[in-house]
Design an enzyme around this catalytic site. Structure first.
Site, PDB file in Angstrom:
ATOM      1  CE  LYS A 119      -4.943  -1.367   1.543  1.00  0.00           C
ATOM      2  NZ  LYS A 119      -5.645  -1.300   2.501  1.00  0.00           N
ATOM      3  CE  LYS A 201      -6.045  -8.117  -1.868  1.00  0.00           C
ATOM      4  NZ  LYS A 201      -6.611  -7.978  -0.305  1.00  0.00           N
ATOM      5  CE  LYS A 204     -13.541  -4.030  -0.212  1.00  0.00           C
ATOM      6  NZ  LYS A 204     -12.581  -3.665   0.732  1.00  0.00           N
TER       7      LYS A 204
HETATM    8  N1  AQP Z   1      -8.522 -11.419  -3.614  1.00  0.00           N
HETATM    9  C1  AQP Z   1      -9.450 -11.679  -2.724  1.00  0.00           C
HETATM   10  N2  AQP Z   1      -9.720 -13.235  -2.720  1.00  0.00           N
HETATM   11  C2  AQP Z   1     -10.221 -13.988  -1.099  1.00  0.00           C
HETATM   12  N3  AQP Z   1     -10.435 -12.917  -0.665  1.00  0.00           N
HETATM   13  C3  AQP Z   1     -10.314 -11.283  -0.134  1.00  0.00           C
HETATM   14  N4  AQP Z   1     -10.261 -10.310   0.765  1.00  0.00           N
HETATM   15  C4  AQP Z   1      -9.930  -9.256   0.438  1.00  0.00           C
HETATM   16  N5  AQP Z   1      -9.749  -9.558  -0.883  1.00  0.00           N
HETATM   17  C5  AQP Z   1      -9.645 -10.447  -0.938  1.00  0.00           C
HETATM   18  C6  AQP Z   1     -10.869 -10.270   1.373  1.00  0.00           C
HETATM   19  O1  AQP Z   1     -11.603  -9.755   2.155  1.00  0.00           O
HETATM   20  C7  AQP Z   1     -12.258  -9.135   3.052  1.00  0.00           C
HETATM   21  C8  AQP Z   1     -11.975  -7.680   3.726  1.00  0.00           C
HETATM   22  O2  AQP Z   1     -11.184  -7.386   2.985  1.00  0.00           O
HETATM   23  P1  AQP Z   1     -11.052  -5.958   3.184  1.00  0.00           P
HETATM   24  O3  AQP Z   1     -11.606  -5.046   3.056  1.00  0.00           O
HETATM   25  O4  AQP Z   1     -10.671  -5.203   4.845  1.00  0.00           O
HETATM   26  O5  AQP Z   1      -9.046  -5.512   3.057  1.00  0.00           O
HETATM   27  P2  AQP Z   1      -8.397  -5.767   1.696  1.00  0.00           P
HETATM   28  O6  AQP Z   1      -8.322  -6.905   2.164  1.00  0.00           O
HETATM   29  O7  AQP Z   1      -7.561  -5.100   1.630  1.00  0.00           O
HETATM   30  O8  AQP Z   1      -9.139  -5.324   0.491  1.00  0.00           O
HETATM   31  P3  AQP Z   1      -9.679  -5.648  -1.104  1.00  0.00           P
HETATM   32  O9  AQP Z   1     -10.857  -5.847  -1.751  1.00  0.00           O
HETATM   33  O10 AQP Z   1      -8.092  -5.605  -1.456  1.00  0.00           O
HETATM   34  O11 AQP Z   1      -9.767  -3.530  -0.412  1.00  0.00           O
HETATM   35  P4  AQP Z   1      -8.597  -2.312  -0.603  1.00  0.00           P
HETATM   36  O12 AQP Z   1      -8.726  -2.224  -2.386  1.00  0.00           O
HETATM   37  O13 AQP Z   1      -9.235  -1.405  -0.361  1.00  0.00           O
HETATM   38  O14 AQP Z   1      -7.480  -2.988   0.115  1.00  0.00           O
HETATM   39  C9  AQP Z   1     -10.361  -9.700   4.172  1.00  0.00           C
HETATM   40  O15 AQP Z   1     -10.587 -10.660   4.786  1.00  0.00           O
HETATM   41  C10 AQP Z   1     -10.024 -10.102   3.294  1.00  0.00           C
HETATM   42  O16 AQP Z   1      -8.623 -11.173   3.457  1.00  0.00           O
END
Ligand code: AQP
Length: 337
Positions: A119, A201, A204
């Site tokens: 990040k 990965k 969002k």
């Molecule tokens: N690609 C993924 N595959 C499986 N699980 C995933 N998670 C995130 N991406 C994947 C799981 O979703 C939960 C919530 O995630 P989060 O919103 O707290 O943060 P994150 O892991 O950083 O998810 P994003 O979508 O990548 O968000 P941004 O883009 O804002 O950083 C967690 O349990 C995560 O493991």
């Protein structure tokens, strides 16, 4: 649920950031399991808005995204009568405990976190202290409830390991206080990959909207995104090292249909990638259709959502206050009269 029933069950905690519409990765890797687990566990789920501001957020958009994320969480199957469902900033005990835990967390530990490295590379103009201490707040989220189990995707495994280390260290120094939590990861789908770069990965906040399927995407959009998914120059649908794009699509198809990799390989033997991608798109769109319609129904009822949020926040506050008081006594703070 009666008080007695609640205490007999093990506790589960998880959260999701309101940084955008949930992706298929968030759904399959985490949120879908929350709903499935809420009968067997005393469940606590929240929208982690405190975590979201570690990257730049536009205030009005964050407010709207938080409400939408809450409605989405319910649409994904979280029943606020069975689970404590709330918004993180509504329970100040998370931030309070986070400070205490940060004094039991080493700089070197935080410096090893791969999500911080990723990040800070993506947000080089805003490498703030909160981005660095994010895992301590996540530890506080979990430990404040003495959660036994934390459903997460694979990307959060390192953070959960740190939360466990913080709990053990605190317990050793101040006496048994925290439950040491275990991760709960789905057997398949714990890490769905970007449709445009299957070595990354699915996230969002990815700038390329074709990289992720959002759970509110309509059928045409879902089909289009899958048809454009990056694969390889071969034509055989099979799960094999080096076929990252196809492996990811097979994982997704398996997660929404319940089919094994062998069944999927047999189903598409002799067919091209085009047919396979269309089938994956159709299956995902059908799988997500009820979530979308439930989201629309819930979004139209703001009064109901606000009532659920208020009840959930109050429950969460009460559950965590006792643990926080214990922590304050253990570290040597004087009583608040
Ligand atoms: N690609 C993924 N595959 C499986 N699980 C995933 N998670 C995130 N991406 C994947 C799981 O979703 C939960 C919530 O995630 P989060 O919103 O707290 O943060 P994150 O892991 O950083 O998810 P994003 O979508 O990548 O968000 P941004 O883009 O804002 O950083 C967690 O349990 C995560 O493991």
């Amino acid at each position: 649920m009666s008080e007695q029933e609640m205490t007999a069950k093990k506790r589960i905690f998880s959260g999701i950031q309101p940084t955008g519409v949930f992706t298929l990765g968030n759904y399959i890797g985490a949120v879908r399991n929350w709903g499935a687990l809420q009968d067997a566990y005393e469940s606590i789920y929240c929208i982690v808005d405190l975590h979201a501001i570690t990257v730049m957020q536009e205030p009005a958009k964050l407010r709207a995204n938080t409400m939408r994320a809450y409605a989405l969480m319910l649409a994904c199957g979280i029943d606020p009568k069975k689970s404590v469902a709330f918004i993180q900033s509504h329970n100040p005990n998370h931030a309070e405990l986070s400070w205490v835990l940060s004094c039991s967390t080493m700089f070197g530990e935080l410096n090893r976190m791969t999500q911080f490295k990723d990040k800070s590379a993506r947000h080089a103009d805003n490498i703030n202290a909160g981005l660095f201490t994010y895992p301590v707040l996540m530890a506080a989220d979990i430990l404040a409830y003495n959660a036994d189990l934390v459903p997460i995707g694979a990307d959060q495994k390192q953070h959960l390991e740190l939360a466990r280390n913080i709990a053990v260290r605190f317990n050793q120094r101040f006496g048994d206080t925290f439950t040491v939590p275990e991760p709960y990861m789905p057997k398949t789908g714990a890490r769905l990959m970007s449709l445009q770069d299957p070595t990354k990965k699915m996230s969002k906040s990815d700038e390329n909207v074709n990289a992720c399927v959002f759970i509110l995407d309509d059928k045409d959009t879902i089909l289009r995104k899958f048809r454009r998914a990056v694969t390889d120059s071969e034509s055989e649908v099979c799960y094999r090292e080096g076929k990252d794009g196809i492996n990811n699509l097979m994982t997704i198809y398996g997660c929404v249909t319940g089919k094994t990799m062998d069944e999927i390989t047999a189903e598409f033997a002799g067919k091209g990638y085009g047919d396979f991608k269309t089938a994956v798109g159709e299956a995902v769109a059908d799988h997500l259709a009820p979530v979308r319609s439930e989201f629309e129904r819930l979004s139209a009822d703001k009064a109901y959502l606000n009532e659920c949020i208020a009840i959930g926040s109050e429950q969460a506050y009460r559950m965590t206050r006792k643990i926080l008081s214990k922590v304050y006594r253990r570290v040597g703070f004087t009583d608040r009269k």
